[in-house]
Design a protein around this motif. Sequence first.
Motif, mmCIF file in Angstrom:
data_model
loop_
_atom_site.group_PDB
_atom_site.id
_atom_site.type_symbol
_atom_site.label_atom_id
_atom_site.label_comp_id
_atom_site.label_asym_id
_atom_site.label_seq_id
_atom_site.Cartn_x
_atom_site.Cartn_y
_atom_site.Cartn_z
ATOM 1 N N ASP A 215 9.066 1.496 2.678
ATOM 2 C CA ASP A 215 10.142 0.596 3.097
ATOM 3 C C ASP A 215 11.445 1.332 3.399
ATOM 4 O O ASP A 215 12.490 0.700 3.578
ATOM 5 C CB ASP A 215 10.374 -0.508 2.067
ATOM 6 C CG ASP A 215 10.723 0.015 0.690
ATOM 7 O OD1 ASP A 215 11.024 1.221 0.557
ATOM 8 O OD2 ASP A 215 10.696 -0.782 -0.266
ATOM 9 N N GLU A 216 11.393 2.664 3.474
ATOM 10 C CA GLU A 216 12.508 3.458 3.979
ATOM 11 C C GLU A 216 11.970 4.811 4.437
ATOM 12 O O GLU A 216 10.922 5.242 3.948
ATOM 13 C CB GLU A 216 13.609 3.644 2.917
ATOM 14 C CG GLU A 216 13.190 4.376 1.662
ATOM 15 C CD GLU A 216 14.363 4.635 0.721
ATOM 16 O OE1 GLU A 216 14.905 5.747 0.779
ATOM 17 O OE2 GLU A 216 14.727 3.744 -0.043
ATOM 18 N N PRO A 217 12.569 5.443 5.429
ATOM 19 C CA PRO A 217 13.835 5.078 6.060
ATOM 20 C C PRO A 217 13.757 3.849 6.946
ATOM 21 O O PRO A 217 14.737 3.150 7.107
ATOM 22 C CB PRO A 217 14.196 6.321 6.866
ATOM 23 C CG PRO A 217 12.881 6.966 7.153
ATOM 24 C CD PRO A 217 12.048 6.721 5.938
ATOM 25 N N VAL A 236 4.508 0.402 0.577
ATOM 26 C CA VAL A 236 4.833 1.081 -0.680
ATOM 27 C C VAL A 236 6.339 1.280 -0.790
ATOM 28 O O VAL A 236 7.086 1.161 0.186
ATOM 29 C CB VAL A 236 4.118 2.449 -0.792
ATOM 30 C CG1 VAL A 236 2.604 2.283 -0.695
ATOM 31 C CG2 VAL A 236 4.627 3.420 0.278
ATOM 32 N N SER A 237 6.763 1.623 -1.984
ATOM 33 C CA SER A 237 8.177 1.884 -2.258
ATOM 34 C C SER A 237 8.605 3.223 -1.652
ATOM 35 O O SER A 237 8.110 4.279 -2.050
ATOM 36 C CB SER A 237 8.417 1.900 -3.772
ATOM 37 O OG SER A 237 9.672 2.467 -4.081
ATOM 38 N N GLY A 238 9.535 3.170 -0.708
ATOM 39 C CA GLY A 238 10.026 4.402 -0.106
ATOM 40 C C GLY A 238 10.755 5.277 -1.099
ATOM 41 O O GLY A 238 10.691 6.504 -1.024
ATOM 42 N N THR A 242 9.607 9.086 -1.427
ATOM 43 C CA THR A 242 10.401 10.132 -0.770
ATOM 44 C C THR A 242 11.536 10.692 -1.611
ATOM 45 O O THR A 242 12.074 11.752 -1.288
ATOM 46 C CB THR A 242 10.989 9.607 0.548
ATOM 47 O OG1 THR A 242 11.889 8.526 0.270
ATOM 48 C CG2 THR A 242 9.886 9.108 1.480
ATOM 49 N N TRP A 243 11.946 9.995 -2.681
ATOM 50 C CA TRP A 243 13.036 10.503 -3.519
ATOM 51 C C TRP A 243 12.476 11.452 -4.568
ATOM 52 O O TRP A 243 11.404 11.205 -5.149
ATOM 53 C CB TRP A 243 13.756 9.364 -4.232
ATOM 54 C CG TRP A 243 14.585 8.476 -3.359
ATOM 55 C CD1 TRP A 243 14.362 8.172 -2.049
ATOM 56 C CD2 TRP A 243 15.754 7.748 -3.753
ATOM 57 N NE1 TRP A 243 15.323 7.295 -1.609
ATOM 58 C CE2 TRP A 243 16.188 7.024 -2.620
ATOM 59 C CE3 TRP A 243 16.458 7.638 -4.951
ATOM 60 C CZ2 TRP A 243 17.297 6.198 -2.653
ATOM 61 C CZ3 TRP A 243 17.574 6.823 -4.987
ATOM 62 C CH2 TRP A 243 17.997 6.108 -3.848
ATOM 63 N N ALA A 253 2.658 6.006 -11.248
ATOM 64 C CA ALA A 253 2.103 4.710 -11.625
ATOM 65 C C ALA A 253 2.406 3.647 -10.569
ATOM 66 O O ALA A 253 1.537 2.852 -10.195
ATOM 67 C CB ALA A 253 2.637 4.269 -12.977
ATOM 68 N N VAL A 254 3.637 3.634 -10.073
ATOM 69 C CA VAL A 254 4.032 2.637 -9.080
ATOM 70 C C VAL A 254 3.212 2.763 -7.810
ATOM 71 O O VAL A 254 2.644 1.786 -7.306
ATOM 72 C CB VAL A 254 5.552 2.750 -8.780
ATOM 73 C CG1 VAL A 254 5.911 1.908 -7.554
ATOM 74 C CG2 VAL A 254 6.377 2.335 -9.971
ATOM 75 N N LEU A 255 3.137 3.978 -7.261
ATOM 76 C CA LEU A 255 2.434 4.179 -6.011
ATOM 77 C C LEU A 255 0.924 4.027 -6.171
ATOM 78 O O LEU A 255 0.253 3.500 -5.281
ATOM 79 C CB LEU A 255 2.778 5.545 -5.437
ATOM 80 C CG LEU A 255 4.233 5.710 -4.979
ATOM 81 C CD1 LEU A 255 4.510 7.162 -4.635
ATOM 82 C CD2 LEU A 255 4.534 4.807 -3.795
#
Length: 260
Positions: A215-217, A236-238, A242-243, A253-255
Amino acid sequence: MATSLRTIGSTAVRTLLDDQQNPVLLPATPTRVVSIVPSLTESVAATDARLLVGATDWCTHPADLEVTRVRGPKNPDLERIAGLAPDVVLANAEENRAVDLDALRAAGIAVWVTAPATVGEALDSLDRMLSAITGSSPSWLGAARETWRTPYAGPRRRAVIPIWRRPWMALGRDTFAGDLLARLGIDNVLADSAERYPRIELDALPPYDLVVLPDEPYAFSADDGPEAFAAPALCVSGRHLTWYGPSLVEARAVLSGQLA
């Protein structure tokens, strides 16, 4: 590791090397830090938030961070940064423009540049940077190392990982996010690309099993992105992809859950 230690006036200073082997002149105990990279802002805030005096408008974590905002990573307000009199500005070779970093250096401001391309390099880079600034490695960084210590041992899938549309662009070679996904059993079909972030033609991609849409960039979502592909697409959570920073503690765990 410090390459030299001396005194300028009444201030003890050290010269250390950043990820690009640039010499960075730092006081023995830095007290004023400006970060123009969201993940580095979060890293310092989670370690010693009192050090931060400036960050970009894109530095959204932690949500309650109260510091002077200096525009974005690609267009930082150099005059405002200089006015904050930082001991060091934290930057990234990929996210920030060399011309801006050179301008800060020309103004007599120390700039520390990170440049990791793998999870392991990111953990080591953060250790060097935070140790240089705070004098020690934070406990969350140890937790992140432990989280990623165990190799992935399950089935593997081949994926295309878009990062932008109009035009379509995707992860290519030698990227932190690509290495992180490989550690979760997701192999980037464009890992041998000549570019790190190539433009792509959707009808000319190599065979793949999956599309990973962060969801980013670009803000891919269930309603913006999956419809362009015939293969299954997962959002997925960007930030977790990427951070590199405290998010690495929970990113596995999140991904893993989002990619299941």
